[in-house]
Design a protein around this motif. Structure first.
Motif: not given
Length: 326
Positions: A147, A149-150, A152, A175-181, A196
């Motif tokens: 949560k 975090k960024r 992948s 996916y709203d709980d973190f930044t998804a790459d 990154q």
């Protein structure tokens, strides 16, 4: 004979393939339970070229070229979901896919808007390990720690991303709980090196070469699967319990995780005789397959017929019946 548009990575000479395929043990003949395509041309859909699928597939492709005289090519792809689509669209004859992607395709769920009518299997191969990779200094000790975090999660609609969505859902997150790459393995690892990306979902055999590369310069941590989330995952028929040993990436501790079977799928357009020849070539030369990657050493004749979520192709079943393992 369809026109080929996929890049050729490993290919024999076309003229020689046409001559030799006529001596390939009936691979060009029709058979009950399959189509009428033979072994003259075989495209094998694998995964990213830093992944295990690609390495094992390249070895198998070379075998088919050497033993059957096939014009055999190995195609780097986004893995499971793309591979199923290529197979269904007639752009590949053989494809690697995880069991969950195969299951969703046959049900018309997830990224598959329509049901795929048939995805016969050549074999159950080896177990993939769902790995959440981070670094020791990121402070990520559990799945819940992702949560904020960024992270992948793999290529969009790849098998890895299907796994990531399932895992996150099992732990009551989105996916709203973190930044998804949405990154392939190699790019995700590069971004981790650059600071990154904080963590990456990696589903592969052990070890994954991209993570091994990361471990040469950084202290790698494999996030353990624990608690209610793990129990929820194990309710799926295709997940099993697994462990990533600490010496895999020189981590401090073993990490509990889940495994998922890899299936080698065949196009329904391939004849029974063609799939018989392909299956026989692979499993009569397992020593060469095992040499392609450490994970491939888990491919065995005894376990190969025991597929989940789909059925064996009649040609593969004939071979395993003769071998006494089905």
């Amino acid at each position: 004979m369809r026109t080929r548009t996929l890049p050729t990575v490993l290919a024999g000479a076309a003229a020689a393939a046409l001559v030799l395929s006529g001596c390939a043990g009936g691979g060009g003949d029709s058979g009950e339970g399959g189509g009428d395509a033979g072994t003259e041309f075989i495209t094998m859909a694998t995964g990213g070229n830093s992944g295990v699928y690609y390495q094992v597939g390249a070895g198998m492709s070379q075998l088919l070229s050497d033993e059957l005289g096939s014009d055999s090519t190995v195609q780097a792809t986004g893995a499971s979901v793309e591979n199923v689509t290529l197979l269904n669209d007639g752009d590949a004859e053989i494809a690697f896919a995880m069991a969950d992607a195969t299951d969703q395709a046959l049900k018309g769920e997830g990224p598959f808007e329509e049901k795929v009518e048939s995805l016969p299997a050549i074999a159950n191969l080896y177990e993939q390990y769902l790995q959440v990779i981070t670094l020791e200094d990121k402070g990520i000790d559990s799945i819940e720690d992702l949560k904020g975090k960024r992270v992948s999660v793999g290529d969009v609609n790849s098998g890895v991303e299907l796994n990531a969505r399932t895992v996150i859902d099992a732990y009551g997150m989105t996916y709203d709980d973190f930044t998804a790459d949405y990154l392939p393995y190699a790019e995700a690892i590069d971004q981790m090196k650059n600071g990154q990306v904080d963590a990456a979902f990696v589903t592969s055999g052990l070890p994954n070469s991209a993570v091994t590369d990361l471990a040469t310069t950084h202290d790698v941590k494999v996030v353990p699967f624990e608690g209610d989330g793990l129990n929820t995952l194990l309710e799926y028929e295709f997940f099993g319990e697994g462990t990533v040993p600490k010496d895999t990436y020189d981590s401090k501790e073993d990490a509990a995780t889940v495994t998922i079977p890899n299936l080698l799928l065949a196009s329904p357009e391939l004849s029974e005789d063609a799939v018989y020849d392909i299956t026989k070539t692979i499993f009569d030369n397992l020593d060469q397959v095992h040499a392609t990657h450490n994970a491939a050493k888990d491919i065995t004749l005894e376990n190969a017929p025991h597929v989940v979520v789909t059925e064996l192709h009649p040609g593969a079943k004939r071979y395993f019946d003769e071998a006494g393992t089905s």
